[in-house]
Design an enzyme around this catalytic site. Structure first.
Site, short mmCIF file in Angstrom:
data_model
loop_
_atom_site.label_atom_id
_atom_site.label_comp_id
_atom_site.label_asym_id
_atom_site.label_seq_id
_atom_site.Cartn_x
_atom_site.Cartn_y
_atom_site.Cartn_z
N GLY A 80 -17.16 0.96 -1.18
CA GLY A 80 -17.90 2.20 -1.02
C GLY A 80 -19.21 2.25 -1.77
O GLY A 80 -20.08 3.07 -1.48
N TYR A 117 0.83 -1.19 0.00
CA TYR A 117 0.00 0.00 0.00
C TYR A 117 0.87 1.25 0.00
O TYR A 117 1.56 1.56 0.98
CB TYR A 117 -0.92 0.02 1.22
CG TYR A 117 -1.88 -1.14 1.32
CD1 TYR A 117 -2.21 -1.91 0.21
CD2 TYR A 117 -2.47 -1.47 2.54
CE1 TYR A 117 -3.10 -2.98 0.31
CE2 TYR A 117 -3.36 -2.52 2.65
CZ TYR A 117 -3.67 -3.28 1.54
OH TYR A 117 -4.55 -4.34 1.66
#
Length: 332
Positions: free
Chosen positions: A212, A60
């Site tokens: 989301g 990440y």
């Protein structure tokens, strides 16, 4: 929501964690730009309200996310159940170079993560993706060596098949398996979840809010930043977006009838699937963090379960959960 030391807890194997974790990926990568000060505020607020299970990975931000967490770990290490991952190899410019599960890489990756995180041990260390070129026994054997050395406390796998999980668990106890699981991604229910329960392994669903989408806040593809990875996701593609929006809207309407947000209902549904399930929704907002946290105290009624199942049957999801290259790396 006020600070609480009584946030519900669950177990992943022998590891005790908050019933909801916090996925930290979006604070450094994939979902557009992020402000470090805001991310640090969210991390600290999570700990304040009792969410102690923080999830990161060496890929990440090509190490940036681990360095971000180091700033919180420096003063609050004892309050944190720290999970990170290895195996997805990226170049410094972010290009994906492949998957590496060789024992020598396992050891080197762990040492590099420990240095970036500024800690002497990792609570839960996952293989991020299975290296199909290296027997899982060799990879997990090296991971077990890290436990013996005191560098790692518990082991995990991510996106592994039921067969791979069995082979891994025969080498060393596995505390958790991480995979995508939500109202619109239920593949894990067929063979992986029953295998985990047979072996006493916990499940950590990532993207529990459909990246989301299930919150109902994303109304069109152009709501996403130009560099947002979701623009490449088939479920967010223009041909599938409107179709999938019908499911998100139906979930939002059902949640509103019960005085909940869509996110709270989606997370409550996951938590209701079993006490061995610990979702890790990600957010860069304290408001959303606190909204999600409420789900840990929601008790789903039979009527709500039936309505959700009916909605899922009526609104089949359109599109694969990853582009073709990404799908090739899951269920390894």
């Amino acid at each position: 929501m006020t600070a609480s030391a009584s946030f519900p807890r669950r177990r992943l194997g022998d590891l005790s964690v908050s019933a909801l974790g916090l996925g930290c990926m979006g604070m450094s990568d994939f979902y557009g730009g992020a402000e470090e000060a805001v991310s640090l505020a969210v991390l600290n607020r999570a700990l304040d309200i009792g969410i102690d299970f923080l999830d990161t990975a060496d890929m990440y931000g090509v190490g940036a996310n681990e360095r971000l967490l180091a700033k919180v770990l420096k003063t609050r290490r004892d309050e944190i159940v720290l999970a990170t991952k290895f195996g997805n190899v990226r170049a410094e410019d972010g290009r994906m170079l492949g998957i590496d599960g060789r024992p020598e890489y396992v050891r080197a990756a762990c040492d590099a993560s420990l240095q970036r995180l500024g800690v002497d041990h990792i609570d839960l260390y996952y293989q991020h993706r299975v290296d199909r070129q290296v027997p899982i026994e060799e990879t997990v054997g090296a991971m077990a060596g890290l436990v013996k050395a005191g560098k790692v406390r518990h082991l995990g796998l991510s996106e592994a098949s039921a067969e791979t999980i069995r082979r891994a668990a025969a080498v060393h106890p596995i505390a958790a398996v991480q995979t995508e699981y939500s109202l619109w991604t239920r593949d894990v229910e067929a063979s992986i979840l029953p295998t985990l329960r047979e072996l006493g392994i916990g499940l950590v669903p990532y993207s529990p809010l459909g990246r989301g989408f299930l919150t109902g806040s994303i109304r069109r593809p152009d709501d996403l930043a130009a560099n947002d990875w979701r623009r490449q996701n088939p479920r967010f593609a223009s041909g599938n977006f409107a179709h999938n929006l019908a499911l998100a809207d139906a979930v939002k309407a059902l949640a509103a009838e019960r005085g909940l947000s869509a996110a709270q209902l989606a997370l409550a549904w996951l938590l209701d699937r079993g006490p061995d399930i610990v979702p890790i929704p990600g957010t860069r907002s304290i408001d959303r963090l606190e909204e999600n946290a409420v789900a840990a105290g929601v008790k789903l009624e039979d009527d709500a379960r039936r309505h959700l199942e009916a909605l899922l049957a009526e609104h089949a999801v359109a599109g694969a959960r990853y582009p073709e290259a990404g799908m090739a790396s899951v269920n390894g």
